[in-house]
Design a protein around this motif. Structure first.
Motif, PDB file in Angstrom:
ATOM      1  N   TRP A 168       0.881  -1.266   0.084  1.00 32.16           N
ATOM      2  CA  TRP A 168      -0.056   0.047   0.014  1.00 32.16           C
ATOM      3  C   TRP A 168       0.898   1.329   0.070  1.00 32.16           C
ATOM      4  CZ3 TRP A 168      -4.620   0.815  -1.704  1.00 32.16           C
ATOM      5  CH2 TRP A 168      -5.422  -0.186  -1.559  1.00 32.16           C
ATOM      6  N   ILE A 169       2.011   1.189   0.716  1.00 31.30           N
ATOM      7  CA  ILE A 169       2.905   2.293   0.644  1.00 31.30           C
ATOM      8  C   ILE A 169       3.452   2.696  -0.742  1.00 31.30           C
ATOM      9  CG2 ILE A 169       5.001   3.235   1.629  1.00 31.30           C
ATOM     10  CD1 ILE A 169       2.703   3.602   3.782  1.00 31.30           C
ATOM     11  N   ALA A 170       3.843   1.392  -1.329  1.00 34.94           N
ATOM     12  CA  ALA A 170       4.614   1.460  -2.662  1.00 34.94           C
ATOM     13  C   ALA A 170       3.465   2.152  -3.903  1.00 34.94           C
ATOM     14  CB  ALA A 170       4.882   0.045  -2.969  1.00 34.94           C
ATOM     15  N   VAL A 171       2.035   1.600  -3.579  1.00 39.81           N
ATOM     16  CA  VAL A 171       1.130   2.012  -4.271  1.00 39.81           C
ATOM     17  C   VAL A 171       0.989   3.699  -4.260  1.00 39.81           C
ATOM     18  CG1 VAL A 171      -1.238   2.232  -4.721  1.00 39.81           C
ATOM     19  CG2 VAL A 171      -0.270   0.312  -4.424  1.00 39.81           C
ATOM     20  N   GLY A 172       1.102   4.248  -3.146  1.00 37.65           N
ATOM     21  CA  GLY A 172       1.003   5.609  -2.943  1.00 37.65           C
ATOM     22  C   GLY A 172       2.081   6.265  -3.581  1.00 37.65           C
ATOM     23  N   MET A 173       3.368   5.701  -3.343  1.00 36.10           N
ATOM     24  CA  MET A 173       4.685   6.385  -3.961  1.00 36.10           C
ATOM     25  C   MET A 173       4.472   6.338  -5.473  1.00 36.10           C
ATOM     26  SD  MET A 173       7.586   4.604  -1.723  1.00 36.10           S
ATOM     27  CE  MET A 173       7.852   5.192  -0.038  1.00 36.10           C
ATOM     28  N   GLY A 174       3.989   5.309  -6.137  1.00 40.77           N
ATOM     29  CA  GLY A 174       3.666   4.974  -7.421  1.00 40.77           C
ATOM     30  C   GLY A 174       2.650   6.293  -7.934  1.00 40.77           C
ATOM     31  N   LEU A 175       1.778   6.612  -7.073  1.00 46.72           N
ATOM     32  CA  LEU A 175       0.712   7.683  -7.540  1.00 46.72           C
ATOM     33  C   LEU A 175       1.238   8.963  -7.489  1.00 46.72           C
ATOM     34  CD1 LEU A 175      -2.438   6.398  -5.669  1.00 46.72           C
ATOM     35  CD2 LEU A 175      -2.095   6.218  -8.058  1.00 46.72           C
ATOM     36  N   ILE A 176       2.170   9.260  -6.733  1.00 41.38           N
ATOM     37  CA  ILE A 176       2.913  10.575  -6.774  1.00 41.38           C
ATOM     38  C   ILE A 176       4.020  10.751  -7.746  1.00 41.38           C
ATOM     39  CG2 ILE A 176       1.807  10.799  -4.310  1.00 41.38           C
ATOM     40  CD1 ILE A 176       4.914  10.553  -3.318  1.00 41.38           C
ATOM     41  N   SER A 177       4.255   9.823  -8.285  1.00 39.40           N
ATOM     42  CA  SER A 177       5.462   9.783  -9.411  1.00 39.40           C
ATOM     43  C   SER A 177       5.218   9.917 -10.553  1.00 39.40           C
ATOM     44  CB  SER A 177       6.199   8.497  -9.111  1.00 39.40           C
ATOM     45  OG  SER A 177       6.503   8.123  -7.847  1.00 39.40           O
ATOM     46  N   PRO A 178       5.726  11.067 -11.310  1.00 38.28           N
ATOM     47  CA  PRO A 178       5.479  11.533 -12.658  1.00 38.28           C
ATOM     48  C   PRO A 178       6.097  10.608 -13.764  1.00 38.28           C
ATOM     49  CG  PRO A 178       7.279  12.749 -11.716  1.00 38.28           C
ATOM     50  CD  PRO A 178       6.831  11.933 -10.689  1.00 38.28           C
TER      51      PRO A 178
ATOM     52  N   THR B 284      -0.458  -0.048   6.737  1.00 38.13           N
ATOM     53  CA  THR B 284      -1.541  -0.361   5.797  1.00 38.13           C
ATOM     54  C   THR B 284      -2.517   0.688   5.812  1.00 38.13           C
ATOM     55  OG1 THR B 284      -1.202  -2.699   6.250  1.00 38.13           O
ATOM     56  CG2 THR B 284      -3.223  -2.312   5.398  1.00 38.13           C
ATOM     57  N   LEU B 285      -2.845   1.274   7.081  1.00 39.62           N
ATOM     58  CA  LEU B 285      -4.080   2.199   6.988  1.00 39.62           C
ATOM     59  C   LEU B 285      -3.364   3.325   6.460  1.00 39.62           C
ATOM     60  CD1 LEU B 285      -5.457   1.497  10.860  1.00 39.62           C
ATOM     61  CD2 LEU B 285      -6.387   0.987   8.468  1.00 39.62           C
ATOM     62  N   LEU B 286      -2.233   3.731   6.740  1.00 41.86           N
ATOM     63  CA  LEU B 286      -1.606   5.108   6.158  1.00 41.86           C
ATOM     64  C   LEU B 286      -1.492   5.015   4.706  1.00 41.86           C
ATOM     65  CD1 LEU B 286       0.050   7.830   6.414  1.00 41.86           C
ATOM     66  CD2 LEU B 286       1.954   6.338   6.464  1.00 41.86           C
ATOM     67  N   GLY B 287      -0.831   3.617   4.014  1.00 40.15           N
ATOM     68  CA  GLY B 287      -0.762   3.800   2.703  1.00 40.15           C
ATOM     69  C   GLY B 287      -2.248   3.685   2.006  1.00 40.15           C
ATOM     70  N   TYR B 288      -3.209   3.005   2.567  1.00 34.98           N
ATOM     71  CA  TYR B 288      -4.764   2.867   1.919  1.00 34.98           C
ATOM     72  C   TYR B 288      -5.423   4.167   1.757  1.00 34.98           C
ATOM     73  CZ  TYR B 288      -9.570   1.884   1.518  1.00 34.98           C
ATOM     74  OH  TYR B 288     -10.873   1.900   1.054  1.00 34.98           O
ATOM     75  N   TYR B 289      -5.125   5.060   3.027  1.00 42.78           N
ATOM     76  CA  TYR B 289      -6.057   6.188   2.811  1.00 42.78           C
ATOM     77  C   TYR B 289      -5.094   7.235   1.873  1.00 42.78           C
ATOM     78  CZ  TYR B 289      -9.186   4.981   6.275  1.00 42.78           C
ATOM     79  OH  TYR B 289     -10.188   4.090   6.960  1.00 42.78           O
ATOM     80  N   TRP B 290      -3.617   7.152   1.875  1.00 45.99           N
ATOM     81  CA  TRP B 290      -2.778   8.001   1.136  1.00 45.99           C
ATOM     82  C   TRP B 290      -3.283   7.688  -0.286  1.00 45.99           C
ATOM     83  CZ3 TRP B 290       2.842   7.168   0.123  1.00 45.99           C
ATOM     84  CH2 TRP B 290       3.328   8.023  -0.463  1.00 45.99           C
ATOM     85  N   SER B 291      -3.213   6.388  -0.569  1.00 43.99           N
ATOM     86  CA  SER B 291      -3.355   5.845  -2.079  1.00 43.99           C
ATOM     87  C   SER B 291      -4.801   6.258  -2.479  1.00 43.99           C
ATOM     88  CB  SER B 291      -3.028   4.365  -2.343  1.00 43.99           C
ATOM     89  OG  SER B 291      -1.669   3.918  -1.532  1.00 43.99           O
ATOM     90  N   THR B 292      -5.730   5.925  -1.894  1.00 44.43           N
ATOM     91  CA  THR B 292      -7.051   6.134  -2.296  1.00 44.43           C
ATOM     92  C   THR B 292      -7.645   7.562  -2.275  1.00 44.43           C
ATOM     93  OG1 THR B 292      -7.989   5.906   0.222  1.00 44.43           O
ATOM     94  CG2 THR B 292      -8.332   3.889  -1.338  1.00 44.43           C
ATOM     95  N   SER B 293      -7.085   8.404  -1.363  1.00 38.82           N
ATOM     96  CA  SER B 293      -7.306   9.942  -1.736  1.00 38.82           C
ATOM     97  C   SER B 293      -6.422  10.527  -2.841  1.00 38.82           C
ATOM     98  CB  SER B 293      -6.866  10.581  -0.443  1.00 38.82           C
ATOM     99  OG  SER B 293      -5.449  10.573  -0.135  1.00 38.82           O
ATOM    100  N   LYS B 294      -5.424   9.894  -3.030  1.00 38.35           N
ATOM    101  CA  LYS B 294      -4.695  10.542  -4.274  1.00 38.35           C
ATOM    102  C   LYS B 294      -5.375   9.944  -5.514  1.00 38.35           C
ATOM    103  CE  LYS B 294      -1.180  12.413  -6.673  1.00 38.35           C
ATOM    104  NZ  LYS B 294      -0.982  13.768  -6.553  1.00 38.35           N
ATOM    105  N   PHE B 295      -5.774   8.630  -5.466  1.00 38.83           N
ATOM    106  CA  PHE B 295      -6.419   8.092  -6.850  1.00 38.83           C
ATOM    107  C   PHE B 295      -7.761   8.751  -7.090  1.00 38.83           C
ATOM    108  CE2 PHE B 295      -8.620   4.942  -8.872  1.00 38.83           C
ATOM    109  CZ  PHE B 295      -7.920   4.613  -9.999  1.00 38.83           C
ATOM    110  N   ASN B 296      -8.457   9.021  -5.967  1.00 39.68           N
ATOM    111  CA  ASN B 296      -9.688   9.548  -6.146  1.00 39.68           C
ATOM    112  C   ASN B 296      -9.907  10.918  -6.562  1.00 39.68           C
ATOM    113  OD1 ASN B 296     -11.060   7.295  -5.912  1.00 39.68           O
ATOM    114  ND2 ASN B 296     -11.097   7.316  -3.647  1.00 39.68           N
ATOM    115  N   SER B 297      -8.659  11.590  -6.230  1.00 36.92           N
ATOM    116  CA  SER B 297      -8.615  13.165  -6.496  1.00 36.92           C
ATOM    117  C   SER B 297      -8.763  13.523  -7.900  1.00 36.92           C
ATOM    118  CB  SER B 297      -7.302  13.970  -5.759  1.00 36.92           C
ATOM    119  OG  SER B 297      -6.018  13.406  -6.517  1.00 36.92           O
TER     120      SER B 297
END
Length: 263
Positions: free
Chosen positions: A165-175, A247-260
């Motif tokens: 989940w942390i890696a997913v968040g990192m991927g979402l913020i990477s250009p 897990t919680l940090l990565g989940y909320y970070w990833s979903t909020s970034k993905f849904n923005s």
């Protein structure tokens, strides 16, 4: 169909998509898998005799260091594998497929869930392969009971889920994919700064807090205790707390970034 049925169906579809990509392009997974295997062979056969006196307190006996280092390399394998997840998510975001998914009537979180479940499955397979190499060079876990083996497997899956989940968040913020790989690099570096290769009490005093107060060290000590029958102490609860928190940090970070809204 109910909302739950739609979510399961769409998540299964995304999982098949990601597994198909991993099968068609295995080079990234293989390259990331080679890192822990090479480190395992390097530390055992180059430094094993010297390090065994540190971890075993006796003369040079490579088997003592094999038993010590394998649990740490298993968790490092998970960190290596999840870098591929960050790269894969970044590719999806930059190549336009996510924009297409946003226009379709699908369960939106299923895109991320497919990445996470697929990555956890790849992590488990990678861990099994590294464990097989460890067994081939002499690692043995004769003191572990069936319940301890089950607990060890559960810890590995939980840790893989957290890091994914942390890696997913990192991927979402990477250009770019290169940026995603660089952003996820701490997932490989942190095990090097933990108790994976040497005990905490053998490190310099100023460095011990850095190695102790991070997610890998309690997870490594817990896995080591489960597989070798040594004391776990408070590390078990710390490992679970780190896994749940990440897990919680990565989940909320990833979903909020993905849904923005895309810029």
């Amino acid at each position: 169909m109910s909302s739950l049925s739609l979510a399961v169906r769409d998540s299964s579809t995304m999982l098949r998509r990601n597994l198909l990509h991993a099968r068609r392009y295995p080079s990234l997974t293989l390259n990331l898998l080679l890192t822990p295997i090479m480190l395992l062979l390097l530390f055992v056969y180059i430094f094993g005799d010297a390090m065994s006196s540190v971890v075993g307190g006796g003369g040079p006996d490579r088997s003592a260091y094999i038993a010590y280092v394998v649990p740490g390399l298993l968790l490092m394998t998970i960190g290596s594998t999840t870098i591929g997840t960050a790269v894969s998510v970044s590719n999806d975001m930059t190549e336009g497929i996510i924009a297409r998914f946003r226009t379709m009537a699908i369960h939106r979180p299923s895109v991320l869930i497919g990445h996470v479940v697929g990555s956890v499955m790849q992590s488990v397979i990678s861990v099994i392969l590294v464990a097989a190499v460890g067994l081939a060079i002499g690692f043995r876990s004769t003191d572990a009971t069936a319940l301890e083996w089950l607990a060890a497997f559960g810890l590995l899956v939980l840790f893989a889920t957290a890091l994914t989940w942390i890696a997913v968040g990192m991927g979402l913020i990477s250009p770019t994919a290169e940026a995603a790989s660089n952003n996820a690099l701490p997932l490989i570096l942190l095990p090097l700064l933990s108790s994976a290769f040497t005990p905490l009490d053998s490190m310099p005093g100023w460095f011990q807090p850095i190695a102790e107060y991070q997610p890998f060290t309690p997870a490594i000590e817990t896995l080591r205790g489960l597989l070798l029958g040594t004391e776990i102490g408070h590390n078990g609860w710390l490992a679970i707390a780190w896994c749940v928190g990440l897990t919680l940090l990565g989940y909320y970070w990833s979903t909020s970034k993905f849904n923005s809204d895309p810029k």
